[in-house]
Structure formats: structure tokens, C-alpha cells
Design a protein around this motif. Structure first.
Motif, PDB file in Angstrom:
ATOM      1  N   UNK A  72      19.098  -9.940  19.406  1.00  0.00           N
ATOM      2  CA  UNK A  72      18.880 -11.303  20.284  1.00  0.00           C
ATOM      3  C   UNK A  72      19.693 -10.993  21.777  1.00  0.00           C
ATOM      4  N   UNK A  73      20.291  -9.714  21.733  1.00  0.00           N
ATOM      5  CA  UNK A  73      21.089  -9.590  23.083  1.00  0.00           C
ATOM      6  C   UNK A  73      20.258  -8.616  23.971  1.00  0.00           C
ATOM      7  N   UNK A  74      18.994  -8.294  23.510  1.00  0.00           N
ATOM      8  CA  UNK A  74      17.896  -7.538  23.848  1.00  0.00           C
ATOM      9  C   UNK A  74      18.385  -5.877  24.309  1.00  0.00           C
ATOM     10  N   UNK A  75      19.359  -5.473  23.325  1.00  0.00           N
ATOM     11  CA  UNK A  75      19.622  -4.088  23.622  1.00  0.00           C
ATOM     12  C   UNK A  75      19.145  -3.088  22.674  1.00  0.00           C
ATOM     13  N   UNK A  76      18.027  -3.517  22.082  1.00  0.00           N
ATOM     14  CA  UNK A  76      17.301  -2.571  21.193  1.00  0.00           C
ATOM     15  C   UNK A  76      16.102  -3.199  20.487  1.00  0.00           C
ATOM     16  N   UNK A  77      15.251  -2.452  20.246  1.00  0.00           N
ATOM     17  CA  UNK A  77      13.862  -2.899  19.635  1.00  0.00           C
ATOM     18  C   UNK A  77      13.565  -1.764  18.608  1.00  0.00           C
ATOM     19  N   UNK A  78      12.730  -2.502  17.509  1.00  0.00           N
ATOM     20  CA  UNK A  78      12.404  -1.651  16.433  1.00  0.00           C
ATOM     21  C   UNK A  78      10.959  -2.134  15.993  1.00  0.00           C
ATOM     22  N   UNK A  79      10.276  -1.231  15.218  1.00  0.00           N
ATOM     23  CA  UNK A  79       9.181  -1.742  14.389  1.00  0.00           C
ATOM     24  C   UNK A  79       9.427  -2.027  13.018  1.00  0.00           C
ATOM     25  N   UNK A  80       9.161  -2.942  12.435  1.00  0.00           N
ATOM     26  CA  UNK A  80       9.312  -3.294  10.988  1.00  0.00           C
ATOM     27  C   UNK A  80       8.171  -3.556  10.212  1.00  0.00           C
ATOM     28  N   UNK A  81       8.227  -2.858   9.054  1.00  0.00           N
ATOM     29  CA  UNK A  81       6.984  -3.149   7.842  1.00  0.00           C
ATOM     30  C   UNK A  81       7.770  -4.161   6.846  1.00  0.00           C
ATOM     31  N   UNK A  82       7.417  -5.447   6.667  1.00  0.00           N
ATOM     32  CA  UNK A  82       7.914  -6.338   5.925  1.00  0.00           C
ATOM     33  C   UNK A  82       6.708  -6.724   4.742  1.00  0.00           C
ATOM     34  N   UNK A  93       0.145   2.526  13.364  1.00  0.00           N
ATOM     35  CA  UNK A  93       0.660   2.698  12.107  1.00  0.00           C
ATOM     36  C   UNK A  93      -0.185   2.429  10.763  1.00  0.00           C
ATOM     37  N   UNK A  94       0.042   3.513   9.760  1.00  0.00           N
ATOM     38  CA  UNK A  94      -1.056   3.700   8.653  1.00  0.00           C
ATOM     39  C   UNK A  94      -0.375   2.984   7.581  1.00  0.00           C
ATOM     40  N   UNK A  95      -1.029   1.666   7.021  1.00  0.00           N
ATOM     41  CA  UNK A  95      -0.257   1.002   5.983  1.00  0.00           C
ATOM     42  C   UNK A  95      -0.433   1.766   4.723  1.00  0.00           C
ATOM     43  N   UNK A  96      -1.348   2.717   4.634  1.00  0.00           N
ATOM     44  CA  UNK A  96      -1.430   3.489   3.339  1.00  0.00           C
ATOM     45  C   UNK A  96      -0.659   4.747   3.463  1.00  0.00           C
ATOM     46  N   UNK A  97      -0.357   5.451   4.435  1.00  0.00           N
ATOM     47  CA  UNK A  97       0.548   6.642   4.407  1.00  0.00           C
ATOM     48  C   UNK A  97       2.015   6.240   4.873  1.00  0.00           C
ATOM     49  N   UNK A  98       2.303   4.970   5.571  1.00  0.00           N
ATOM     50  CA  UNK A  98       3.680   4.859   6.398  1.00  0.00           C
ATOM     51  C   UNK A  98       3.769   5.652   7.409  1.00  0.00           C
ATOM     52  N   UNK A  99       3.026   6.275   8.251  1.00  0.00           N
ATOM     53  CA  UNK A  99       3.053   7.143   8.975  1.00  0.00           C
ATOM     54  C   UNK A  99       2.903   6.569  10.502  1.00  0.00           C
ATOM     55  N   UNK A 132       8.771 -10.128  -1.092  1.00  0.00           N
ATOM     56  CA  UNK A 132      10.299 -10.277  -1.119  1.00  0.00           C
ATOM     57  C   UNK A 132      11.066  -8.976  -1.264  1.00  0.00           C
ATOM     58  N   UNK A 133      10.377  -7.861  -1.343  1.00  0.00           N
ATOM     59  CA  UNK A 133      11.295  -6.622  -1.440  1.00  0.00           C
ATOM     60  C   UNK A 133      11.760  -6.145  -0.042  1.00  0.00           C
ATOM     61  N   UNK A 134      12.754  -5.360   0.139  1.00  0.00           N
ATOM     62  CA  UNK A 134      13.299  -4.986   1.526  1.00  0.00           C
ATOM     63  C   UNK A 134      12.517  -4.743   2.508  1.00  0.00           C
ATOM     64  N   UNK A 135      12.477  -4.947   3.711  1.00  0.00           N
ATOM     65  CA  UNK A 135      11.792  -4.396   4.738  1.00  0.00           C
ATOM     66  C   UNK A 135      11.890  -2.873   5.154  1.00  0.00           C
ATOM     67  N   UNK A 136      11.108  -2.231   5.511  1.00  0.00           N
ATOM     68  CA  UNK A 136      11.275  -0.920   6.338  1.00  0.00           C
ATOM     69  C   UNK A 136      11.442  -0.996   7.643  1.00  0.00           C
TER      70      UNK A 136
END
Length: 864
Positions: free
Chosen positions: A336-346, A385-391, A350-354
Motif C-alpha cells: 500500500x505504501x508503494x515501496x514494492x511490487x511483486x507478481x503473484x500466482x493465486x 509466466x508459464x502456468x504449466x512449468x511455473x517459470x 484456497x491454497x496459499x499463493x506463490x
């Protein structure tokens, strides 16, 4: 010899005829020209002297003419024809062409993928926001004009214009390639178009969705929109749409009839949604408020669990990509403070995101047709991002991209890099080895896009223009009034520019996040960056005596820096809290600072940074320094006194203050002999050495916002409402309010930035009251008004013998759309009026003027 006007056009309504009839008998008889509708007319008086013109306007009850005087040149700091502010990118299915919708110039650019050549630039309606295409036809949705253009991709002619589609903002080619889905926002429905005829075959008038899927506002200080108000099923027979808040549902419509088929309830009000590649799963999301995703089975309507975003991350935008089976999404998040960005696979079970924390990607644009790949874009560039290999494979580093337009031939995307010296469509491939295949320039690089600030080196030989959208500096030679160079800046959006000395300039701005401030030192001789301060918290800078630069920090301290071609470094900072009220002499030798915390004025040596003296001033508000550094002036916001300080070497003497007699001044300005106090619209002048009154100057109209004094003590002023530059005896009207305005004393030039027209407007003071003629031998051309809704004038200065003047107007395909000509009576300032602009589609046109053996051209934007 009086300045003569070649043509005075007094437009009056019929009710003014009696006043016109009462004009002085000595005036020549006018030629009356009627408007096509007969509701208005023009009285044309040729070759009037300035005195005759003033008498005529007075007889008509109009204000006396105030200009223009001298040579006025509107200098385009870009390259025409433009394709400016790319809003959408699309491929043709055969992947041989890329199409871009260009909002600022209202056109469609067609680019050859193999060669990068621009095949066509087709004018369309106002603010084209979305584009889609078959191999035969392009469909362009124009949001502001409420039109859809069908462009034939064989001839590049407009096949049909579909009006009455308000806020058209989304386009999809439906399966089969014979129909297109066009959706509106703000509750204005959706339509299915027949691509052969342009006929509306299905209309959903009550389509309720009024959101937009993607908005980027501040990373490059411009707007990019990507609307997705409808999603079509894999077969194209069903349309899905979000129900408006506060409803919690995805609605279904029949694509053939427009009938509502029902709704899929959701567990929270979604802001965006997407469909898996196999058509089995709808995914809804809200990345800012609820901060969650949910999957819905299309066949049964069964809802999966609400899957929250990780930690405290939120979505910068609402975009996300869905895997082929609808089991996972890829999105970009930020703290929220704009100090960092990430890509997330959700995962949607209901499993934890990557978290892909090693990559600084803010959002995912779209998935490949098979759902295997998704494109991520952000500060680290573009990656697949490859959904099959996770790369996550980097396609191109170091750029901020807006990406769209997935190709059906292999996993390829078209993208728009924002921080790039030009408006560029890039081709990205994730097939085999990920690659950035190259950049295409639609219609030419936009080298001077959105000028924000002007800098003048001490020598005064050139102006430096900071262009915020394209992260570039345009260099303009003031003698020839020509653009000499356009130099890109890496990863910086320039907001202010200080020309320190003849070989160095300091650029203030932000990096591509729009959050982190930066200062870049630019070597003018080498044409390259010499250093930067990445952790920049200095709000204003000004040159001292080389190599010293003074600045005020965001915390209020006075900072001294050293700037050389070897780099930029901080030397010292005051411990006291100061405010950013200060002035610097033109030679940099004197720095005057107002400290409202301690109610005092401090004077510093611009060479050594030493404090020369400080004086008590209650509520110090305004400061000025004479160009030679011999005088400093200060005014309080509580009294009408102007304090005077004489500076001789290291000695400062406080002289008797000036009782302004005008109340509290709004601004101060000083020449070597005078000090000016402004209480709009009056400029009060006083002798700097004695404090004696030296007269007043009344600015004729407008709110005075900036004042300069020439070396002769004449007043140059900038006003708003109306926007104008006021010179001694003349006024130059400006089409728009300038983002910056400066006075170049060594050349007698007043310069204003016209940001909407990407132009530097130059008014030449040396020609005021002198025999009219151009500042240089070249033909000077200015189009006004620009943008134009009806008639526009080609105003020009001609220095040669009498010759016929011809104005021709072309569209961006080079087709002639109009011509007008008139004999030129001889040297001087003239104008040709072309009145057919109202019949043209909105867009950018080229106006070419030829007089004798000389020619000039300029852009003109037509708006409907």
C-alpha cells in the motif's frame, strides 16, 4: 513607418450591422463575405494601418487590437505525422500487421510486423480507445465521439462509421470473424456489428456495467485505459458482464438476440472478471477493496472459495490472467505504501499463493489463447509466466510496458513501452526462447511529447525543453528557432529543468514508478547523462557560481551541491529550517532565502555558500535578486514595504525600504536598475538604488501570474484568463495555459510552453515597433486556433517581394483535402483563412503554406 496589417477580419452578427454602418468615412469600403448558413457575415478590410484598425474596431464597439507584434513562431518539438498516446494494440490474425489506436491524434496506425514500416495512418473519431481486427477489417471504438470506425485493411479506407455508440470502449471479434462485439461504459449498452456492412445486428440497450478494467495514471504521468465490459464465450453465443454495484453477480446475455439469460451470483461485488481459455470457469476479482478472487463453474454456477490476496498487498490495477483450466490466476500486486511490487500466482481452491518476489511486476496483462502463458509487465520489463512449468521468463528488461493485443500466431504480444523516446509498439515473443522481437514506430517518433518545463543556459543561445511523456530533452537554437537535438533520458519523467551553465543542465523528475524522485545531471556538450541523485528529496534548484548549485530540501533546509561533468554531489546543508521562498541572481552570485520560521531574510554568496548577512522581516513572503547580484529585495505578507539590500562583495547594507503604496505585493521582480511590485493588473516600478517611484504599467486583461523586466526596464508578463504573453505594446494570445514561461534577455525572447499542442511558442521582443519582417529568412507559419473546430488561420511572416500565397491541407495519408490562395501584398505579417475544417473528421492534418519560393508546414488538430 506604421506597422500594417494585411487582413483584418471583423466577424459580426447581423445585429451589428448598424454599428458597422457608422464607421468613419475615411475607411475603405469593406468586402462582405456571408457564412454558408446566412446567419453571420464577415466584413473584410484589407491593408489597414494600425491606427485605421484601431478606429474601425472602436466604431464596431470592439476592443482595440493588441497584437500580434514582432515574429511569433509556434515550434513543434515533435515530428509529424504523429501517432500519439497509444491506447490499444491489436494484431491481425495472420500476424502480419499491428494496429494501434492513438488517442491524442485520433487515428489508427497500421504497422508491418516484418519490416516495421508504417503502412497507413487513418483518421478516426475522437479518442479511439479500443481496436480489434480480422485480416480484412479493423474495428476502432472511439469513446468521446461515440462512434465505431470500420477500416478496410486492403485499401486503408474507412468502410463505415457507426454513430450513436456512446462511450464505446471495448471491441472483440466474435468467433467466425464476421461480427464484432462493441461495448459501452456508463450504462450505454452493447452492440454486435456486422463487419461487412457495419449494421448493428444485436443491441443490448440496458447493459449496466460501467467500470473499466485497467487504469494507469501516474507511472508515466499519462492515462492508459483498457476496458473489458464484456467477455464472450468460447463459441461466441453467450456474453458475460459484471452486474453493477452493489449487486453481486455476473450476468449472461444471448449474443444473437441480446436477451438476458440469467446471472451467476458471487460472494462479493467484483470489479473485474475473466474467462478461462476452455470456457469452463469464470473468475471474478476485487484487488483493492475486498482483495480477493473467486472461481465460478460456468455449467453449474457453483462458486469456489473466496481466495484472499497475500498479506497487505493490493492491486495497482484490476487486471489478471487466468490459466487454461481456470484453477489459478496471475496478477501483479504492490504494498500500500508503494515501496514494492511483486507478481503473484493465486490458486482458486484456497491454497496459499506463490509470490514471485524476485520480479518487480505490477500487473499481468492477458493470457495466451490456450491459457498456458500470461504476460507480466512492470519496472523490470516484460516477462511471460508459464502456468504449466511455473517459470517466469524475461522478454525484455528495463522498461515499463502497457501490453495488449495477443497474436493468434504463436504466443506473441504487442506492447507499449512508456519510458521510451517515442510512441512505440513492441513485439514480444514467448515461443521457444523468450525474446523482444523489435519496436515499431507508428507514424514517427514523438520526440517532444507534452513539454513541461523550459531551461535557459546563461549564454542564452538555446532553450532546453523537458518533455514528460517521452522522457526526453529537446534542444532549441534561439537564433534559428530550430530544434537541434532530442535526447532521451533513461527511466526519468522530467518535470523541471535547470540549465546550470552552458555545458550542464539539471533535470528534476521521477522514475517510472512515479513515486521515487530523481535528479539527473546532463552534459550538454556530450549529449549524455553525467550523474544523478536517485534518492532525491530536493524540491527546487538554482545555479550559483560554477560549480555550485543551491537547492531547498523537502524538509526545508538550504542545500549546496557541486555539479560537474564528473558527477553531482551534496556539499553542505543548513541546520536551520528554511522554506522554499528564495531568489538567485542571473549570474548565480547572490542567493536570497526567506526563512518564515525565524522571520528573516538570509543572503548567501553563490560562489562559496557563505552567509553574507541576515535581516529580520516579519512573515517574509516574496524575494527578488537583480541579475547582476548587486541588489536583493524582500516583501512581507503583512505590510506594504519592499526591503532593499545592497550587496558589494561580502558586504551587505540594508537601505531604506520602499513604501509601495499598493498594498501587499503579489510578486516581485528586479532588473539591474529597477524593482517591480505586482498587484494585478498593475505593475509598480521603483528605482532600485533610490527607491523612488519609476512609473506603473497596466496589464490590459487577465490574471498576472509571471513578470519579467527587460534590461531596458520594460515589463514582460504572463496572464491567465485569458492565457497570453504581454510584451511592451503588444499581446500574444496563447491557445492553452503554458506549463512554463521564461524570458531570454540576451535574445529578447519570451517563450511559453503549449503542452496540449507539444509546442514551444516564441515571441520576439526585438521586432516590436520595428518594420515588420521575420526574425530569420525562413518562412514563419503559425496555425490558430489549434485545435480547430471550424475555420482556422494560417498566420505567417513574409520577407520577400509580393508573391502569391497558397495554403494546402492534407490528411495523414497524404490526400489533399483543401486549398486556398491569396495574393501577398509584400513583406510583413499576413494570414490565410481556411473555413472547411468543420467538414473534416476529427484528427490531425498537415497544413502546408507556400509563398514564392519558400514553404513551411504545421500540424493542425481538427475536433468535432
Amino acid at each position: 513607418m506604421p506597422v500594417r496589417s494585411s487582413l483584418l477580419l471583423a466577424l459580426t452578427a447581423a445585429l451589428l450591422a448598424p454599428a458597422a454602418a457608422g464607421q468613419p468615412a475615411a475607411l475603405p469600403a469593406p468586402t462582405r463575405v456571408a457564412a454558408p448558413d446566412g446567419q453571420a457575415f464577415a466584413d473584410v478590410y484589407a491593408d489597414l494601418s494600425a491606427e485605421e484598425a484601431e478606429r474601425l474596431l472602436d466604431a464596431l464597439g470592439l476592443a482595440p487590437a493588441s497584437g500580434p507584434g514582432g515574429a511569433v513562431l509556434t515550434l513543434d518539438v515533435g515530428v509529424a505525422p504523429e501517432a500519439d498516446n497509444l491506447q490499444a494494440v491489436a494484431f491481425t490474425p495472420s500476424h502480419d500487421r499491428v494496429l494501434t489506436a492513438n488517442a491524442a491524434t485520433d487515428n489508427l496506425a497500421v504497422l508491418d510486423v516484418a519490416t516495421g514500416a508504417t503502412l497507413a495512418i487513418v483518421p478516426v473519431g475522437d479518442n479511439p480507445t479500443a481496436v480489434a481486427a480480422t485480416d480484412d477489417v479493423a474495428v476502432v471504438a472511439c469513446r468521446d465521439s461515440g462512434e465505431v470506425y470500420l477500416v478496410d485493411l486492403d485499401t486503408y479506407a474507412v468502410r463505415a462509421v457507426v454513430p450513436g455508440v456512446p462511450y464505446a470502449a471495448g471491441v472483440r471479434i466474435l468467433p467466425g470473424g464476421t461480427r464484432a462485439l462493441v461495448a459501452s461504459i456508463l450504462g450505454h449498452g452493447a452492440r454486435v456489428l456486422d463487419l461487412a456492412t457495419g449494421a448493428v445486428v444485436v443491441e443490448i440497450p440496458s447493459f449496466p456495467y460501467d467500470g473499466l478494467e485497467l487504469t494507469i495514471t501516474y507511472p508515466a504521468l499519462r492515462l492508459y485505459y483498457r476496458y473489458q465490459p464484456l467477455v464472450a464465450s468460447v463459441t461466441g453465443d453467450t456474453l458475460f458482464a459484471l452486474a453493477p454495484a452493489p449487486a453481486q453477480a455476473v450476468m449472461r446475455f444471448d449474443a444473437a438476440t441480446g436477451a438476458a439469460l440469467g446471472a451467476y451470483p458471487t460472494d462479493f461485488p467484483a470489479r473485474s472478471f475473466n474467462l478461462s481459455a476452455d470456457g469452463s470457469t469464470l473468475v471474478v476479482g476485487d484487488l483493492r477493496n475486498v482483495r480477493a478472487f473467486q472461481a465460478i463453474d460456468v455449467a453449474t454456477g457453483a462458486r469456489g472459495p473466496v481466495c484472499p490476496l497475500p498479506g497487505s498487498y493490493v492491486g495497482l490495477v484490476t487486471d489478471f490472467a487466468v490459466s487454461a483450466d481456470g484453477a489459478r490466476v496471475l496478477t501483479g500486486l504492490r504494498l500500500p505504501n508503494g515501496t514494492g511490487q511483486i507478481a503473484a500466482v493465486i490458486p482458486l481452491d484456497g491454497a496459499p499463493p506463490t509470490l514471485l518476489a524476485t520480479r518487480n511486476y505490477e500487473f499481468a496483462s492477458n493470457a495466451s489463447p490456450d491459457g498456458r502463458l500470461a504476460l507480466g509487465v512492470g519496472l523490470d520489463g516484460a516477462a511471460a509466466y508459464d502456468f504449466e512449468t511455473g517459470s517466469l521468463d524475461v522478454l525484455t528488461p528495463g522498461r515499463w510496458y502497457v501490453a495488449a493485443g495477443f497474436s493468434s500466431v504463436g504466443p506473441r504480444w504487442g506492447g507499449v513501452p512508456i519510458n521510451h523516446p517515442g510512441e512505440v509498439a513492441s513485439i514480444l515473443s514467448a515461443e521457444g526462447t523468450p525474446a523482444h522481437l523489435g519496436d515499431l514506430l507508428p507514424g514517427g517518433p514523438i520526440e517532444g511529447d507534452s513539454p513541461q518545463a523550459i531551461g535557459l543556459p546563461p549564454g542564452g543561445g538555446e532553450a532546453l525543453v523537458a518533455n514528460v511523456y517521452t522522457s526526453a530533452i529537446t534542444r532549441v537554437d534561439l537564433a534559428s528557432k530550430a530544434v537541434t537535438a532530442v535526447v532521451p533520458l533513461a527511466n526519468v519523467n522530467p518535470i523541471r529543468i535547470e540549465a546550470l551553465w552552458d555545458d550542464l543542465a539539471l533535470v528534476h523528475g521521477t522514475d517510472s514508478t512515479g513515486v521515487t524522485e530523481t535528479a539527473v545531471l546532463f552534459d550538454l556538450a556530450a549529449g549524455a547523462e553525467a550523474g544523478r541523485l536517485p534518492a532525491f528529496d530536493l524540491s527546487r534548484m538554482a545555479r550559483g557560481v560554477e560549480p555550485n548549485v543551491f537547492a531547498s530540501s523537502d524538509a526545508g533546509a538550504l542545500v549546496r551541491l557541486r555539479a560537474t561533468t564528473a558527477g553531482l554531489e551534496v556539499v553542505a546543508a543548513t541546520a536551520d529550517s528554511l522554506v522554499a521562498r528564495w531568489a538567485v541572481s542571473r549570474d548565480g552570485a547572490l542567493v536570497a532565502v526567506g526563512d518564515t520560521t525565524h522571520h528573516r531574510v538570509q543572503l548567501y554568496d553563490g560562489a562559496a555558500g557563505a552567509l553574507l548577512g541576515q535581516f529580520d522581516v516579519p512573515d517574509v513572503e516574496l524575494l527578488a535578486a537583480s541579475p547582476d547580484g548587486r541588489w536583493a529585495f524582500a516583501a512581507s505578507e503583512t505590510d506594504g514595504l519592499i526591503r532593499r539590500y545592497a550587496v558589494s562583495g561580502a558586504t551587505v547594507t540594508e537601505e531604506e525600504p520602499i513604501a509601495c503604496g499598493c498594498g501587499v505585493p503579489e510578486m516581485l521582480e528586479a532588473s539591474e536598475a529597477l524593482v517591480a511590485a505586482v498587484v494585478s493588473p498593475v505593475v509598480y516600478l521603483f528605482d532600485a538604488a533610490t527607491g523612488a517611484p519609476a512609473g506603473t504599467v497596466v496589464i490590459p486583461e487577465g490574471d498576472v501570474t509571471r513578470v519579467f523586466l527587460t534590461d531596458a526596464g520594460e515589463v514582460v508578463a504572463l496572464t491567465t484568463n485569458p492565457n497570453a504573453v504581454h510584451l511592451p505594446g503588444y499581446t500574444y494570445a496563447l491557445a492553452n495555459r503554458p506549463t512554463d514561461f521564461v524570458y531570454a534577455p540576451d535574445h529578447g525572447l519570451a517563450l511559453a510552453l503549449d503542452k496540449p499542442n507539444d509546442a514551444l511558442v516564441i515571441g520576439d521582443l526585438h521586432l516590436v515597433g520595428v518594420e515588420p519582417g521575420p526574425a530569420v529568412d525562413a518562412l514563419a507559419l503559425r496555425i490558430a486556433p489549434n485545435p480547430a473546430r471550424g475555420a482556422f488561420r494560417a498566420e505567417y511572416t513574409w520577407a520577400g517581394p509580393p508573391a502569391t500565397a497558397e495554403l494546402t491541407v492534407y490528411d495523414l495519408l497524404g490526400r489533399l483535402v483543401g486549398r486556398v490562395e491569396a495574393p501577398a501584398p509584400g513583406p510583413g505579417r499576413h494570414a490565410l483563412t481556411w473555413g472547411d475544417a468543420a467538414s473534416l473528421p476529427s484528427g490531425v492534418y498537415l497544413a502546408r503554406l507556400r509563398v514564392g519560393d519558400q514553404a513551411a508546414q504545421a500540424r493542425v488538430t481538427v475536433v468535432r
